[in-house]
Motif scaffolding. Sequence first.
Motif, PDB file in Angstrom:
ATOM      1  N   ARG A 148      57.294  40.128  52.108  1.00 45.99           N
ATOM      2  CA  ARG A 148      57.604  39.093  51.128  1.00 45.99           C
ATOM      3  C   ARG A 148      56.799  37.827  51.385  1.00 45.99           C
ATOM      4  O   ARG A 148      56.289  37.202  50.448  1.00 45.99           O
ATOM      5  CB  ARG A 148      59.104  38.792  51.165  1.00 45.99           C
ATOM      6  N   LEU A 180      57.446  38.339  46.470  1.00 46.63           N
ATOM      7  CA  LEU A 180      58.650  39.121  46.170  1.00 46.63           C
ATOM      8  C   LEU A 180      58.365  40.266  45.203  1.00 46.63           C
ATOM      9  O   LEU A 180      59.094  41.271  45.195  1.00 46.63           O
ATOM     10  CB  LEU A 180      59.717  38.190  45.581  1.00 46.63           C
ATOM     11  N   LEU A 233      58.136  43.823  46.803  1.00 47.25           N
ATOM     12  CA  LEU A 233      59.423  44.413  47.184  1.00 47.25           C
ATOM     13  C   LEU A 233      60.197  44.871  45.943  1.00 47.25           C
ATOM     14  O   LEU A 233      60.831  45.936  45.952  1.00 47.25           O
ATOM     15  CB  LEU A 233      60.247  43.393  47.973  1.00 47.25           C
ATOM     16  N   ARG A 289      60.319  43.961  55.750  1.00 53.70           N
ATOM     17  CA  ARG A 289      60.389  43.431  54.388  1.00 53.70           C
ATOM     18  C   ARG A 289      60.128  41.929  54.356  1.00 53.70           C
ATOM     19  O   ARG A 289      59.475  41.424  53.443  1.00 53.70           O
ATOM     20  CB  ARG A 289      61.758  43.742  53.765  1.00 53.70           C
ATOM     21  N   ASP A 290      60.609  41.207  55.374  1.00 52.29           N
ATOM     22  CA  ASP A 290      60.374  39.764  55.390  1.00 52.29           C
ATOM     23  C   ASP A 290      58.891  39.450  55.485  1.00 52.29           C
ATOM     24  O   ASP A 290      58.388  38.522  54.833  1.00 52.29           O
ATOM     25  CB  ASP A 290      61.130  39.121  56.556  1.00 52.29           C
TER      26      ASP A 290
END
Length: 473
Positions: free
Chosen positions: A206, A211, A214, A202-203
């Motif tokens: 992003r 963002l 996500l 997820r990082d």
Amino acid sequence: MLWACLLLPQLALDAVLRRSPDPDAPLALVTGPAQLRTLHAVNPAAARAGLRAGMRLTAAHALAPDLALAEYDPQAEARWHRFLAAWAYRHSSLVSAQWPGCLVMEVRASFRLLGPWPRFEARLREELHGLGFGHRIALAPTPRAARVFAGLRDGLALMQGPAMGEVLDRVPIRRAVLPGDTGERLHRMGIRDLRGLRGLPRDSLRRRFGLSVLEHLDRLYGEADEPLSYYAPPDHFDERVELGYEVESHTALLFPLRRLIGDLCTYLSIRDGGVQRFLLRLEHEQGHTDVEVGLLSAEREPAMLFELTRNRLERVSISAPVVAVRLLARELPPFVPATRDLFDLRAQQALPWPQLRERLRARLGDDAVHQVTPTGDPRPERAWRRLRGDERTDIAPAPARPPRPAWLLPQPIPLRDPRPRILSGPERLESGWWDGDDARRDYYVLETSQGQRAWAFAAPGERDHWMLHGWFA
């Protein structure tokens, strides 16, 4: 909660086709500057001729010389989007039109009123078809999932979260309605479906895509709340139809008029109200002609309102060619349906009294039909008055009197009969001293020499110089 998505793939085109007298003829919406006109959307007839969206207008004319054209109007498309949101509001109190080209609505709360989903879905499709809009419908526990499913397969319905997640995992990445061009970029990177996307850190997602990706995934799978903006119906109806050509006859105005009346009645059913006064505006190149339609009580029956408006329209002289028609309704009182008996013996073809009354007013004039009510004044010429609309009065019952005629003359006239026969009377009338119109008369029921029954009076104590005041049937 359960959310239905109504995808409207050709909203702007359908809005034009529903006003076209021949929707099966080739038609296309055009956009772009004058030097570089392109097709924005085409109807099925134009598609069969080889036309497609994005094609140059010159190439389209080469393939279909008889192609009809209409300008693509984003504002008109947004206006029709709001109209359909108003229509959907009659089925659900939670309707959102925040995403272009589709509507989402919460439907679980409506099942008890409108039935299970298959019946509910069939009703939505029937009404959208009647309104003239193509559509695709899907059902899911989250609004974003319903939106994605509507683009994948028409009629797809998943009511449980685990089943929804399994189907979402197999959705192609380019059809997951990701923000911007993220879907295409991920596809070029080798990510083929949402399962592969969710398996990435997820990082990293992003940092590389922002963002919003996500947030989209979390709301798609129901792991975060969806902040939707919900539709609220307006307080008035205002709709306009551009004809695209000059109209000089009443007959050519009936087709757009029927559409406008149908849209008005749809809007009224949304508000659970009726209309008592509205304005039909015929727009010319210079100025306009207004046709006012007023009713005695609130109504919302499409056939009745169309018939009344057509009758009013036919009495108006069209002084200049009409280029657009506009319908405005601001007086929208609550609608109270007429009460009917369970075993109604009225003939199938007979009209209820409110509809018959309005039809007579439209044909004969506003002042030609009215109701009457007693006033309590004993003088026959002042014993009743006209009522306006559905006005009601509380009048005490009149005291018992001898029979009165149904046909009362506007003014008494001398009775030209040498030998009338007295059948009953006298009925003494002494009244009006308080308002300066004193009346002292003896009324009799007479039979004339020709067998007619007359209601006449003479001076008190006299039986000649008869003044005729009415006739008995």
